[in-house]
Design a protein around this motif. Structure first.
Motif, PDB file in Angstrom:
ATOM      1  N   GLU A   1     -26.904  -3.336  11.027  1.00  0.00           N
ATOM      2  CA  GLU A   1     -28.237  -3.563  10.482  1.00  0.00           C
ATOM      3  C   GLU A   1     -29.211  -4.127  11.507  1.00  0.00           C
ATOM      4  OE1 GLU A   1     -28.434  -5.296   6.534  1.00  0.00           O
ATOM      5  OE2 GLU A   1     -26.289  -4.922   6.304  1.00  0.00           O
TER       6      GLU A   1
ATOM      7  N   GLU B   1     -22.489 -11.057   7.185  1.00  0.00           N
ATOM      8  CA  GLU B   1     -22.439  -9.614   7.440  1.00  0.00           C
ATOM      9  C   GLU B   1     -23.334  -9.202   8.608  1.00  0.00           C
ATOM     10  OE1 GLU B   1     -21.696  -8.283   2.778  1.00  0.00           O
ATOM     11  OE2 GLU B   1     -23.530  -7.634   3.783  1.00  0.00           O
ATOM     12  N   GLU B   2     -24.505  -9.817   8.701  1.00  0.00           N
ATOM     13  CA  GLU B   2     -25.486  -9.373   9.690  1.00  0.00           C
ATOM     14  C   GLU B   2     -25.383 -10.061  11.037  1.00  0.00           C
ATOM     15  OE1 GLU B   2     -29.376  -9.558   7.915  1.00  0.00           O
ATOM     16  OE2 GLU B   2     -28.858  -8.058   6.412  1.00  0.00           O
TER      17      GLU B   2
ATOM     18  N   GLY C   1     -33.813 -10.685  -3.336  1.00  0.00           N
ATOM     19  CA  GLY C   1     -33.210 -10.806  -2.025  1.00  0.00           C
ATOM     20  C   GLY C   1     -33.226 -12.241  -1.545  1.00  0.00           C
TER      21      GLY C   1
ATOM     22  N   GLY D   1     -30.886 -11.571   6.160  1.00  0.00           N
ATOM     23  CA  GLY D   1     -30.880 -11.659   4.707  1.00  0.00           C
ATOM     24  C   GLY D   1     -30.678 -10.296   4.083  1.00  0.00           C
ATOM     25  N   GLY D   2     -30.641 -10.268   2.770  1.00  0.00           N
ATOM     26  CA  GLY D   2     -30.445  -9.006   2.073  1.00  0.00           C
ATOM     27  C   GLY D   2     -30.473  -9.178   0.572  1.00  0.00           C
TER      28      GLY D   2
ATOM     29  N   GLN E   1     -32.901 -14.754   2.123  1.00  0.00           N
ATOM     30  CA  GLN E   1     -33.020 -14.800   3.572  1.00  0.00           C
ATOM     31  C   GLN E   1     -32.738 -16.231   4.001  1.00  0.00           C
ATOM     32  OE1 GLN E   1     -36.994 -14.095   5.272  1.00  0.00           O
ATOM     33  NE2 GLN E   1     -36.031 -12.465   6.450  1.00  0.00           N
TER      34      GLN E   1
ATOM     35  N   THR F   1     -25.520 -14.988  -1.991  1.00  0.00           N
ATOM     36  CA  THR F   1     -26.075 -13.811  -1.332  1.00  0.00           C
ATOM     37  C   THR F   1     -26.516 -14.160   0.080  1.00  0.00           C
ATOM     38  OG1 THR F   1     -26.876 -12.862  -3.408  1.00  0.00           O
ATOM     39  CG2 THR F   1     -27.955 -12.109  -1.391  1.00  0.00           C
TER      40      THR F   1
ATOM     41  N   ARG G   1     -23.495 -14.728   2.367  1.00  0.00           N
ATOM     42  CA  ARG G   1     -22.797 -13.455   2.618  1.00  0.00           C
ATOM     43  C   ARG G   1     -23.586 -12.574   3.576  1.00  0.00           C
ATOM     44  NH1 ARG G   1     -24.024  -8.810   0.656  1.00  0.00           N
ATOM     45  NH2 ARG G   1     -25.083  -9.579  -1.220  1.00  0.00           N
ATOM     46  N   GLU G   2     -24.890 -12.444   3.321  1.00  0.00           N
ATOM     47  CA  GLU G   2     -25.709 -11.574   4.163  1.00  0.00           C
ATOM     48  C   GLU G   2     -25.766 -12.063   5.608  1.00  0.00           C
ATOM     49  OE1 GLU G   2     -27.209  -8.658   3.874  1.00  0.00           O
ATOM     50  OE2 GLU G   2     -26.705  -8.283   1.774  1.00  0.00           O
TER      51      GLU G   2
END
Length: 157
Positions: free
Chosen positions: A119, A68-69, A22, A49-50, A24, A61, A64-65
């Protein structure tokens, strides 16, 4: 009801069954405040994060996370550390139990608009010195401490 339970150094914690990479990002603004989200799955505050998807780098990642969040576009500015402590396990409502595996980056916003996702229940820019009263897992506090210290080398643990 929580869909996620964090355990740290707890003899009653379920044994980990998976390790999932993951990312963050501890995002700071021009005033030095850090962006935190209140997680919908636990009620705790943390940096966004994710988990990594096949076909992307961990830095991709992270970007992107965050998008998205939080709705924000970010630029990765550094590596805060590797957080892989086997004493930290996360149990999910579906029975999965993961050992912590987070690569934490530092970053800054470069665009987008702050928006709550499914989320999180809240997003907030917070001075690092004012996070003590927020419900937060101790590993999230450790990352904030490392950010506040302005370390020249990443945490490896």
């Amino acid at each position: 009801m929580s869909r996620r339970t964090d355990y740290y150094n707890d003899p009653d914690a379920p044994p980990a069954t998976r390790i999932v990479p993951g990312a963050q990002v501890l995002i700071t603004d021009q005033s030095g405040r850090v962006l935190l989200q209140r997680r919908a799955d636990s009620g705790n505050w943390s940096a966004p994060g994710g988990v990594m998807d096949i076909g992307e780098t961990l830095a991709e990642t992270a970007v992107r996370e965050v998008k998205e969040e939080t709705g924000l576009d970010v630029e990765i500015t550094g590596l805060l550390g590797l957080y892989t402590d086997p004493r930290h396990v996360i149990a999910y409502a579906d029975g999965e139990v993961r050992q912590e595996f987070v690569v934490a980056f530092t970053g800054r916003p470069i665009g987008g608009q702050l928006e709550i996702s499914d989320e999180s229940t809240e997003l907030r820019w917070v001075p690092i010195t004012e996070t003590d009263d927020l419900p937060m897992h101790q590993t999230a506090r450790l990352r904030l401490q490392h950010l506040a210290e302005g370390r020249l080398t990443p945490h490896l643990g």
